[in-house]
Design a protein around this motif. Structure first.
Motif, PDB file in Angstrom:
ATOM      1  N   ASP A  47      57.572  40.215  45.774  1.00 46.47           N
ATOM      2  CA  ASP A  47      57.958  40.700  44.450  1.00 46.47           C
ATOM      3  C   ASP A  47      57.271  39.903  43.352  1.00 46.47           C
ATOM      4  OD1 ASP A  47      59.558  42.612  45.599  1.00 46.47           O
ATOM      5  OD2 ASP A  47      61.442  41.517  45.274  1.00 46.47           O
ATOM      6  N   ALA A  48      57.195  38.591  43.543  1.00 46.01           N
ATOM      7  CA  ALA A  48      56.524  37.744  42.545  1.00 46.01           C
ATOM      8  C   ALA A  48      55.041  38.080  42.474  1.00 46.01           C
ATOM      9  CB  ALA A  48      56.727  36.267  42.891  1.00 46.01           C
ATOM     10  N   ALA A  49      54.420  38.329  43.626  1.00 46.82           N
ATOM     11  CA  ALA A  49      53.004  38.689  43.636  1.00 46.82           C
ATOM     12  C   ALA A  49      52.781  40.034  42.943  1.00 46.82           C
ATOM     13  CB  ALA A  49      52.487  38.738  45.073  1.00 46.82           C
ATOM     14  N   LYS A  50      53.677  40.982  43.187  1.00 47.06           N
ATOM     15  CA  LYS A  50      53.566  42.289  42.529  1.00 47.06           C
ATOM     16  C   LYS A  50      53.744  42.155  41.026  1.00 47.06           C
ATOM     17  CE  LYS A  50      55.183  45.091  46.407  1.00 47.06           C
ATOM     18  NZ  LYS A  50      56.264  45.938  46.917  1.00 47.06           N
ATOM     19  N   ALA A  51      54.686  41.337  40.610  1.00 50.03           N
ATOM     20  CA  ALA A  51      54.917  41.139  39.180  1.00 50.03           C
ATOM     21  C   ALA A  51      53.711  40.476  38.527  1.00 50.03           C
ATOM     22  CB  ALA A  51      56.174  40.290  38.959  1.00 50.03           C
ATOM     23  N   THR A  52      53.120  39.506  39.212  1.00 48.11           N
ATOM     24  CA  THR A  52      51.935  38.835  38.683  1.00 48.11           C
ATOM     25  C   THR A  52      50.774  39.807  38.570  1.00 48.11           C
ATOM     26  OG1 THR A  52      52.648  36.752  39.660  1.00 48.11           O
ATOM     27  CG2 THR A  52      50.330  36.921  39.060  1.00 48.11           C
ATOM     28  N   ALA A  53      50.587  40.632  39.593  1.00 48.84           N
ATOM     29  CA  ALA A  53      49.505  41.618  39.561  1.00 48.84           C
ATOM     30  C   ALA A  53      49.727  42.631  38.438  1.00 48.84           C
ATOM     31  CB  ALA A  53      49.403  42.329  40.908  1.00 48.84           C
ATOM     32  N   ALA A  54      50.959  43.066  38.266  1.00 46.92           N
ATOM     33  CA  ALA A  54      51.260  44.021  37.191  1.00 46.92           C
ATOM     34  C   ALA A  54      51.013  43.395  35.825  1.00 46.92           C
ATOM     35  CB  ALA A  54      52.710  44.494  37.305  1.00 46.92           C
ATOM     36  N   LYS A  55      51.376  42.123  35.688  1.00 49.87           N
ATOM     37  CA  LYS A  55      51.155  41.430  34.417  1.00 49.87           C
ATOM     38  C   LYS A  55      49.660  41.299  34.134  1.00 49.87           C
ATOM     39  CE  LYS A  55      52.552  37.242  31.967  1.00 49.87           C
ATOM     40  NZ  LYS A  55      53.290  35.977  32.078  1.00 49.87           N
ATOM     41  N   GLN A  56      48.873  40.982  35.166  1.00 55.69           N
ATOM     42  CA  GLN A  56      47.430  40.867  34.996  1.00 55.69           C
ATOM     43  C   GLN A  56      46.817  42.214  34.630  1.00 55.69           C
ATOM     44  OE1 GLN A  56      46.184  39.145  38.707  1.00 55.69           O
ATOM     45  NE2 GLN A  56      46.536  37.046  38.016  1.00 55.69           N
ATOM     46  N   ARG A  57      47.290  43.292  35.275  1.00 54.96           N
ATOM     47  CA  ARG A  57      46.782  44.628  34.933  1.00 54.96           C
ATOM     48  C   ARG A  57      47.126  44.988  33.495  1.00 54.96           C
ATOM     49  NH1 ARG A  57      48.626  45.850  40.099  1.00 54.96           N
ATOM     50  NH2 ARG A  57      50.508  46.808  39.270  1.00 54.96           N
ATOM     51  N   ALA A  58      48.334  44.634  33.067  1.00 60.10           N
ATOM     52  CA  ALA A  58      48.743  44.921  31.689  1.00 60.10           C
ATOM     53  C   ALA A  58      47.895  44.131  30.695  1.00 60.10           C
ATOM     54  CB  ALA A  58      50.226  44.586  31.509  1.00 60.10           C
ATOM     55  N   GLN A  59      47.599  42.878  31.031  1.00 60.62           N
ATOM     56  CA  GLN A  59      46.761  42.072  30.150  1.00 60.62           C
ATOM     57  C   GLN A  59      45.343  42.629  30.086  1.00 60.62           C
ATOM     58  OE1 GLN A  59      47.174  38.141  31.785  1.00 60.62           O
ATOM     59  NE2 GLN A  59      48.991  37.666  30.558  1.00 60.62           N
ATOM     60  N   ALA A  60      44.810  43.049  31.217  1.00 59.33           N
ATOM     61  CA  ALA A  60      43.465  43.630  31.246  1.00 59.33           C
ATOM     62  C   ALA A  60      43.434  44.926  30.435  1.00 59.33           C
ATOM     63  CB  ALA A  60      43.028  43.887  32.691  1.00 59.33           C
ATOM     64  N   GLN A  61      44.483  45.744  30.575  1.00 60.44           N
ATOM     65  CA  GLN A  61      44.547  46.996  29.823  1.00 60.44           C
ATOM     66  C   GLN A  61      44.654  46.718  28.333  1.00 60.44           C
ATOM     67  OE1 GLN A  61      44.131  50.091  31.052  1.00 60.44           O
ATOM     68  NE2 GLN A  61      44.135  50.784  28.945  1.00 60.44           N
ATOM     69  N   ALA A  62      45.433  45.706  27.960  1.00 56.83           N
ATOM     70  CA  ALA A  62      45.561  45.353  26.544  1.00 56.83           C
ATOM     71  C   ALA A  62      44.227  44.866  25.989  1.00 56.83           C
ATOM     72  CB  ALA A  62      46.631  44.274  26.368  1.00 56.83           C
ATOM     73  N   ALA A  63      43.493  44.090  26.773  1.00 55.31           N
ATOM     74  CA  ALA A  63      42.176  43.624  26.329  1.00 55.31           C
ATOM     75  C   ALA A  63      41.212  44.792  26.176  1.00 55.31           C
ATOM     76  CB  ALA A  63      41.628  42.603  27.322  1.00 55.31           C
ATOM     77  N   GLN A  64      41.259  45.729  27.115  1.00 58.01           N
ATOM     78  CA  GLN A  64      40.397  46.920  27.030  1.00 58.01           C
ATOM     79  C   GLN A  64      40.758  47.757  25.815  1.00 58.01           C
ATOM     80  OE1 GLN A  64      37.724  47.694  28.888  1.00 58.01           O
ATOM     81  NE2 GLN A  64      37.401  49.447  27.580  1.00 58.01           N
ATOM     82  N   ASP A  65      42.055  47.929  25.571  1.00 60.94           N
ATOM     83  CA  ASP A  65      42.490  48.691  24.402  1.00 60.94           C
ATOM     84  C   ASP A  65      42.035  48.027  23.102  1.00 60.94           C
ATOM     85  OD1 ASP A  65      43.684  50.490  26.094  1.00 60.94           O
ATOM     86  OD2 ASP A  65      45.731  49.731  25.773  1.00 60.94           O
ATOM     87  N   ALA A  66      42.133  46.697  23.053  1.00 63.21           N
ATOM     88  CA  ALA A  66      41.699  45.969  21.861  1.00 63.21           C
ATOM     89  C   ALA A  66      40.194  46.129  21.649  1.00 63.21           C
ATOM     90  CB  ALA A  66      42.071  44.497  21.977  1.00 63.21           C
ATOM     91  N   ALA A  67      39.420  46.084  22.739  1.00 59.94           N
ATOM     92  CA  ALA A  67      37.968  46.263  22.632  1.00 59.94           C
ATOM     93  C   ALA A  67      37.638  47.680  22.162  1.00 59.94           C
ATOM     94  CB  ALA A  67      37.306  45.974  23.978  1.00 59.94           C
ATOM     95  N   ASP A  68      38.344  48.674  22.701  1.00 60.69           N
ATOM     96  CA  ASP A  68      38.116  50.061  22.274  1.00 60.69           C
ATOM     97  C   ASP A  68      38.462  50.242  20.796  1.00 60.69           C
ATOM     98  OD1 ASP A  68      37.327  50.662  24.835  1.00 60.69           O
ATOM     99  OD2 ASP A  68      39.231  51.621  25.397  1.00 60.69           O
ATOM    100  N   LEU A  69      39.554  49.653  20.375  1.00 55.96           N
ATOM    101  CA  LEU A  69      39.979  49.749  18.984  1.00 55.96           C
ATOM    102  C   LEU A  69      38.967  49.084  18.057  1.00 55.96           C
ATOM    103  CD1 LEU A  69      42.243  50.742  17.127  1.00 55.96           C
ATOM    104  CD2 LEU A  69      43.336  48.522  17.427  1.00 55.96           C
TER     105      LEU A  69
END
Length: 110
Positions: A47-69
């Motif tokens: 569960d901790a590994a899944k949460a960490t992976a989800a957090k990393q994906r969310a951070q990557a998506q936020a960075a991509q969104d910021a770059a697109d913006l």
């Protein structure tokens, strides 16, 4: 403990056998508890590994969104010189001019 002086040989043997069975049951119970704890810890780790992976994906998506913006902002905002139009505005005006020219040519040659 109870005094073993009053027991016969058969009763002593039975007592020892029952004690051995009790010890075996307790050992099995302890092993089952350890297995359950191991499974719970494995599930917690997963569960901790899944949460960490989800957090990393969310951070990557936020960075991509910021770059697109940022790219979209640069496209639509004017350059440093206020007399220049942004590239996006130039593209829109060029598209409108092309469409108007096509309609004008169609109206003339009909």
């Amino acid at each position: 403990m109870a005094d073993n002086e009053g027991l016969t040989e058969a009763e002593r043997a039975e007592l020892e056998q029952l004690r051995a069975e009790k010890a075996a049951r307790e050992a099995a119970k302890a092993q089952a508890a350890e297995r359950a704890e191991l499974e719970a810890l494995r599930a917690e780790k997963a569960d901790a590994a899944k949460a960490t992976a989800a957090k990393q994906r969310a951070q990557a998506q936020a960075a991509q969104d910021a770059a697109d913006l940022e790219r979209a902002r640069k496209l639509m905002e004017p350059d440093e010189d206020d007399l220049k139009m942004p590239v996006g505005q130039k593209v829109v005006i060029l598209g409108v001019v092309v469409v108007a020219a096509v309609f004008l040519l169609l109206a003339i040659f009909r």
